[in-house]
Scaffold this active site. Structure first.
Site: not given
Length: 527
Positions: A223-224, A276, A278, A298, A332, A429
């Protein structure tokens, strides 16, 4: 339901907004017209290579969404629509899962050598279409063409590496406790894998997951991101051309909540791998509990970049610039906080600002561009929120700090001074071209400040002292540490974080274990 709500919120946050250019001057109009012509020529080149796919891939067939719905894929540099792709949901995902499950039994029974050869052919096809894939990536994601070309090579390296590792999945023989027994350990593929990938690295984040999965004998439903599906579809097309069988790789895109829920609820999907945010990662982890799936995550980072007063300033400037501004700060592992020891703070800041001023913002298709646009308007608004929060609490803008005159989602490369730990720029972030400079006094202070976060993905340190490099590297609570280097990712080393930056590792020989199960076999009565 919670999963669906979370993914809807994420989708809403990332929804594309078309931002009018800030300038209505004739030069601005001419620039946008020039960019549009370049994009059109690039799309024609991709189309001529047969790599412009707009349908999903299920069981080796290119299919429309069952209800006929489509979504626009836009060029973030211009706002133009590049293509309309199938907007799929739960029904299409269920069929993709069924296809992957059926193919698993034949694919996993092939020898490791046979799987290796198919993967190697896929690698070779990716490399032979390097330029077209890079063009497609720049068009839908916005990164400079030179960075896109690097990503194609990087992404292909995972396929090559895991083609080789496929032949090195070794089991074990354990000395028995009884003389008439033999104890063996086998490693077997986990089964169907659901791979959910982000928009910032549209190729490499797929190959880093699909490569080891296929090498181990698993099959995959990818699933992009709905922002960057074209690169994923082109890569899948090349996989089919390489002889990877129908059903081994399936691609569905569109309605993220429905696709996510279908992957989580299926008992045939035995593993979820996700790169993607958190927040979404936590929802996927919780949703996987009902069917007890293996999970690799990740997730977000908050990378410190620590520059000690004994650092080589030139090396620190080069490394910090690369760690911060690659992909316009949308990675990231980007340096999210640059901690500079007080003794060299002013000297470093002056040299760093000069280096940042040399960055050329523009359309990624232009050769001179080193900074492309942010992915969408929501990303720009997030950067603005962080900047406003910092300045309201005493930080000072040393460079940039506003939208770029090009308009759209372009933002000026920015340096912010005197950032403190109560600011969003320190705590979260930013995912944009903003470099916060934070002064510190001692090594202990730097370590404490660096670890003062729930994230733990990447960290960077710059020092000439070998003892210090060991001390600080071991003290940092991060999965990756770069010493005197700002670009540290490679297919041969394990990539992943600690704390709330994720679970598991990708790349390297350790990445294979994420797609394997251990089976213990006890053979008795052998005397």
């Amino acid at each position: 339901m919670a999963m669906a709500m979370a993914m809807r919120r994420a989708a809403a946050l990332g929804a594309r907004h078309i931002l009018a250019a800030s300038s209505t001057s004739s030069s601005g109009v001419l620039l946008r017209r020039h960019m549009s012509v370049d994009a059109g020529a690039a799309m024609e080149k991709v189309r001529a290579a047969g790599l412009l796919r707009t349908q999903g891939l299920i069981g080796g067939k290119w299919v429309d969404a069952y209800d006929g719905k489509t979504i626009e894929v836009q060029n973030p540099a211009t706002g133009e629509t590049l293509a309309n792709v199938s907007c799929m949901g739960s029904k299409e995902t269920s069929d993709a899962i069924a296809s992957a499950h059926s193919t698993f039994y034949s694919w996993s029974k092939l020898t490791a050598n046979e799987r290796s050869k198919a993967l190697r052919k896929w690698h070779d096809l990716i490399i032979s279409h390097k330029e077209e894939l890079a063009l497609l990536m720049t068009l839908e994601q916005g990164k400079p063409m030179k960075e896109a070309l690097v990503e194609v090579t990087y992404g292909a390296s995972f396929i090559e590496y895991f083609a080789e590792e496929a032949k090195r999945i070794y089991g074990d023989i354990i000395p028995p406790t009884l003389s008439d027994r033999r104890l063996l350990v086998l490693k077997q593929p986990v089964g169907v894998v659901g791979a959910v990938t982000p928009w910032n690295f549209p190729l490499a984040m797929i190959t880093r997951k699909v490569g080891p999965a296929l090498a181990c004998g698993c099959t995959v439903v990818v699933k992009p991101s709905e922002f960057t599906p074209l690169t994923a579809l082109a890569a899948a097309d090349l996989a089919l051309q390489a002889g990877i069988p129908a059903g081994a790789i399936n691609v569905v895109m569109g309605n993220a909540p429905e696709i996510g829920d279908a992957l989580l609820q299926s008992t045939q999907v035995r593993k979820i791998t996700f790169t993607g945010s958190t927040a979404v990662g936590k929802k996927l982890m919780a949703g996987s509990a009902n069917t007890v799936k293996k999970v690799s995550l990740e997730l977000g980072g908050n990378a410190p970049c620590i520059v000690f007063d004994d650092a080589d300033i030139d090396v620190a400037i080069k490394g910090s610039l690369a760690a911060k501004f690659r992909n316009s700060g949308q990675t990231c592992v980007c340096a999210n906080r640059i901690l500079v020891q007080e003794g060299i703070y002013e000297k470093f800041a002056s040299a760093f600002i000069k280096a940042v001023q040399s960055l050329k913002v523009g359309n990624g298709l232009e050769e001179s561009t080193s900074q492309g646009p942010l992915i969408n308007e929501a990303a720009v608004q997030k950067v603005e929120k962080f900047i406003n929060d910092a300045t309201s609490k005493g930080a000072n803008i040393m460079l940039g700090g506003k939208r770029h005159s090009l308009g759209m989602s372009f933002y000026e490369p920015t340096v912010v001074g005197n950032v403190s730990n109560d600011m969003l720029l320190f705590r979260e972030e930013v995912f944009g071209p903003v470099a916060p400079l934070v002064p510190f006094k001692t090594e202990e202070d730097a370590i404490r400040m660096a670890n003062d976060t729930n994230a733990g993905l990447a960290a960077y340190i710059f020092t000439k002292s070998i003892p210090r490099s060991w001390r600080v590297s071991e003290a940092l609570e991060y999965g990756l540490v770069g010493v005197n280097e700002g670009i540290i990712s490679t297919e041969v080393a394990p990539f992943g974080g600690v704390k709330q930056s994720g679970l598991g590792r990708e790349g390297s020989k350790y990445g294979m274990d994420e797609y394997l199960e251990l089976k213990y076999i006890c053979m008795g009565n052998l005397n």
